[in-house]
Motif scaffolding. Structure first.
Motif, PDB file in Angstrom:
ATOM      1  N   TYR A 158      19.712  40.228  35.237  1.00 45.56           N
ATOM      2  CA  TYR A 158      20.963  40.529  35.931  1.00 45.56           C
ATOM      3  C   TYR A 158      20.779  41.822  36.724  1.00 45.56           C
ATOM      4  O   TYR A 158      20.360  42.838  36.174  1.00 45.56           O
ATOM      5  CB  TYR A 158      22.113  40.688  34.934  1.00 45.56           C
ATOM      6  N   GLY A 159      21.105  41.767  38.012  1.00 47.62           N
ATOM      7  CA  GLY A 159      20.974  42.946  38.855  1.00 47.62           C
ATOM      8  C   GLY A 159      22.242  43.783  38.858  1.00 47.62           C
ATOM      9  O   GLY A 159      23.239  43.441  38.223  1.00 47.62           O
ATOM     10  N   LYS A 160      22.186  44.863  39.609  1.00 44.42           N
ATOM     11  CA  LYS A 160      23.355  45.734  39.746  1.00 44.42           C
ATOM     12  C   LYS A 160      24.374  45.071  40.678  1.00 44.42           C
ATOM     13  O   LYS A 160      24.025  44.223  41.496  1.00 44.42           O
ATOM     14  CB  LYS A 160      22.926  47.086  40.301  1.00 44.42           C
ATOM     15  N   ALA A 161      25.625  45.475  40.519  1.00 39.26           N
ATOM     16  CA  ALA A 161      26.702  44.917  41.344  1.00 39.26           C
ATOM     17  C   ALA A 161      26.400  45.115  42.831  1.00 39.26           C
ATOM     18  O   ALA A 161      25.894  46.158  43.235  1.00 39.26           O
ATOM     19  CB  ALA A 161      28.028  45.584  40.983  1.00 39.26           C
ATOM     20  N   ILE A 162      26.705  44.088  43.615  1.00 33.52           N
ATOM     21  CA  ILE A 162      26.514  44.155  45.064  1.00 33.52           C
ATOM     22  C   ILE A 162      27.752  44.815  45.676  1.00 33.52           C
ATOM     23  O   ILE A 162      28.869  44.309  45.507  1.00 33.52           O
ATOM     24  CB  ILE A 162      26.314  42.747  45.659  1.00 33.52           C
ATOM     25  N   PRO A 163      27.588  45.950  46.383  1.00 35.97           N
ATOM     26  CA  PRO A 163      28.752  46.613  46.992  1.00 35.97           C
ATOM     27  C   PRO A 163      29.382  45.715  48.057  1.00 35.97           C
ATOM     28  O   PRO A 163      28.697  45.229  48.957  1.00 35.97           O
ATOM     29  CB  PRO A 163      28.161  47.881  47.627  1.00 35.97           C
ATOM     30  N   ARG A 168      33.119  43.916  53.694  1.00 33.13           N
ATOM     31  CA  ARG A 168      34.500  43.652  54.113  1.00 33.13           C
ATOM     32  C   ARG A 168      34.835  44.450  55.374  1.00 33.13           C
ATOM     33  O   ARG A 168      35.468  43.932  56.302  1.00 33.13           O
ATOM     34  CB  ARG A 168      35.474  44.031  52.991  1.00 33.13           C
ATOM     35  N   ARG A 169      34.427  45.724  55.395  1.00 28.89           N
ATOM     36  CA  ARG A 169      34.711  46.585  56.544  1.00 28.89           C
ATOM     37  C   ARG A 169      34.088  46.019  57.818  1.00 28.89           C
ATOM     38  O   ARG A 169      34.666  46.098  58.897  1.00 28.89           O
ATOM     39  CB  ARG A 169      34.171  47.995  56.267  1.00 28.89           C
ATOM     40  N   GLU A 170      32.883  45.463  57.667  1.00 31.22           N
ATOM     41  CA  GLU A 170      32.180  44.895  58.827  1.00 31.22           C
ATOM     42  C   GLU A 170      32.647  43.485  59.159  1.00 31.22           C
ATOM     43  O   GLU A 170      32.110  42.839  60.047  1.00 31.22           O
ATOM     44  CB  GLU A 170      30.668  44.891  58.541  1.00 31.22           C
ATOM     45  N   LYS A 171      33.661  43.005  58.390  1.00 34.99           N
ATOM     46  CA  LYS A 171      34.236  41.671  58.608  1.00 34.99           C
ATOM     47  C   LYS A 171      33.176  40.572  58.576  1.00 34.99           C
ATOM     48  O   LYS A 171      33.149  39.688  59.454  1.00 34.99           O
ATOM     49  CB  LYS A 171      35.031  41.625  59.911  1.00 34.99           C
ATOM     50  N   LYS A 172      32.296  40.658  57.603  1.00 32.63           N
ATOM     51  CA  LYS A 172      31.269  39.632  57.440  1.00 32.63           C
ATOM     52  C   LYS A 172      31.912  38.299  57.059  1.00 32.63           C
ATOM     53  O   LYS A 172      32.935  38.253  56.374  1.00 32.63           O
ATOM     54  CB  LYS A 172      30.269  40.026  56.353  1.00 32.63           C
ATOM     55  N   SER A 173      31.309  37.219  57.511  1.00 34.37           N
ATOM     56  CA  SER A 173      31.802  35.879  57.180  1.00 34.37           C
ATOM     57  C   SER A 173      31.386  35.521  55.748  1.00 34.37           C
ATOM     58  O   SER A 173      30.458  36.135  55.198  1.00 34.37           O
ATOM     59  CB  SER A 173      31.213  34.857  58.155  1.00 34.37           C
ATOM     60  N   PRO A 174      32.041  34.512  55.137  1.00 38.34           N
ATOM     61  CA  PRO A 174      31.613  34.069  53.806  1.00 38.34           C
ATOM     62  C   PRO A 174      30.122  33.702  53.759  1.00 38.34           C
ATOM     63  O   PRO A 174      29.431  34.039  52.801  1.00 38.34           O
ATOM     64  CB  PRO A 174      32.503  32.855  53.531  1.00 38.34           C
ATOM     65  N   GLN A 175      29.611  33.055  54.815  1.00 35.85           N
ATOM     66  CA  GLN A 175      28.192  32.697  54.817  1.00 35.85           C
ATOM     67  C   GLN A 175      27.302  33.931  54.850  1.00 35.85           C
ATOM     68  O   GLN A 175      26.282  34.002  54.155  1.00 35.85           O
ATOM     69  CB  GLN A 175      27.859  31.780  55.999  1.00 35.85           C
ATOM     70  N   GLU A 176      27.684  34.919  55.648  1.00 38.02           N
ATOM     71  CA  GLU A 176      26.892  36.153  55.721  1.00 38.02           C
ATOM     72  C   GLU A 176      26.877  36.881  54.374  1.00 38.02           C
ATOM     73  O   GLU A 176      25.850  37.422  53.958  1.00 38.02           O
ATOM     74  CB  GLU A 176      27.444  37.071  56.818  1.00 38.02           C
ATOM     75  N   VAL A 177      28.012  36.875  53.686  1.00 35.86           N
ATOM     76  CA  VAL A 177      28.070  37.510  52.360  1.00 35.86           C
ATOM     77  C   VAL A 177      27.203  36.739  51.376  1.00 35.86           C
ATOM     78  O   VAL A 177      26.459  37.332  50.585  1.00 35.86           O
ATOM     79  CB  VAL A 177      29.528  37.626  51.869  1.00 35.86           C
ATOM     80  N   THR A 178      27.262  35.415  51.428  1.00 37.07           N
ATOM     81  CA  THR A 178      26.387  34.613  50.562  1.00 37.07           C
ATOM     82  C   THR A 178      24.927  34.922  50.843  1.00 37.07           C
ATOM     83  O   THR A 178      24.118  35.033  49.916  1.00 37.07           O
ATOM     84  CB  THR A 178      26.649  33.100  50.750  1.00 37.07           C
TER      85      THR A 178
END
Length: 194
Positions: A158-163, A168-178
């Motif tokens: 298990y890795g560290k939490a992904i910030p 969100r600030r950069e308005k990334k799309s769901p695919q980009e976040v995935t």
């Protein structure tokens, strides 16, 4: 003892010695509040392995076809799994996943959506990013390293939490976040193999 805890205990007693399971980084998982555990997917045994290697009770999405048999449906419902239709946007499953998170629980996802036949990590589907962006959940990447044979130890890292704030600030799309989540899973796996 509820059915989930009993099932986790039984699976742990069998699987941990059988596959010589080694767990790393479980302390990265917050003990309270909404959390999304995102893991690579190499076997049908991945959900129980993730389920027994962390401190949280996890709600998993499972392909709808598994709920067609009455016995399996009863079993899956009793261990907090819920169905998702593959290959299409399933609004009911998305609502259920968000409710799990809004109620402060842990949601287990395999973003690739299907098992990797080669063991290589593939591209994830946008659903993981959707849940990450639409909730206040902590996102924890997880890599299952090894295989389900007795020749090697099976490592669950298990890795560290992904910030999420910058995404969100950069308005990334769901695919980009995935894509970001999958990159973290790949890094964990690569480091585990060194």
């Amino acid at each position: 003892m509820n059915i989930y805890k009993f099932a986790r205990f039984v699976v742990a007693v069998i699987f941990k010695p059988l596959y010589r399971v080694k767990v790393e980084g479980a302390d990265n998982i917050p003990s309270k509040g909404p959390v999304i555990i995102c893991s690579n997917h190499i076997s049908n045994l991945d959900p129980p392995i993730v389920g027994i290697t962390n401190p949280r009770n996890i709600y998993f999405m499972a392909k709808e076809e598994l709920f067609e048999k009455k016995f399996l449906k009863i079993l899956l419902n009793s261990i907090q799994a819920f169905p998702i239709k593959r290959g299409m946007r399933d609004r009911n499953a998305l609502r259920k996943g968000l409710k799990v998170l809004n109620d402060g629980h842990a949601l287990g996802l395999f973003p690739e959506g299907t098992r990797s036949k080669t063991g290589e990590i593939g591209r994830g589907l946008a659903g993981a990013g959707f849940f990450a962006l639409r909730s206040d959940a902590v996102v924890i990447p997880c890599a299952i390293v090894g295989d389900y044979t007795r020749k090697t130890k099976l490592r669950v890292v298990y890795g560290k939490a992904i910030p999420m704030d910058n995404l969100r600030r950069e308005k990334k799309s769901p695919q980009e976040v995935t894509d970001v989540i999958m990159e973290e899973i790949k890094k964990i796996k690569e480091n585990a193999l060194i």
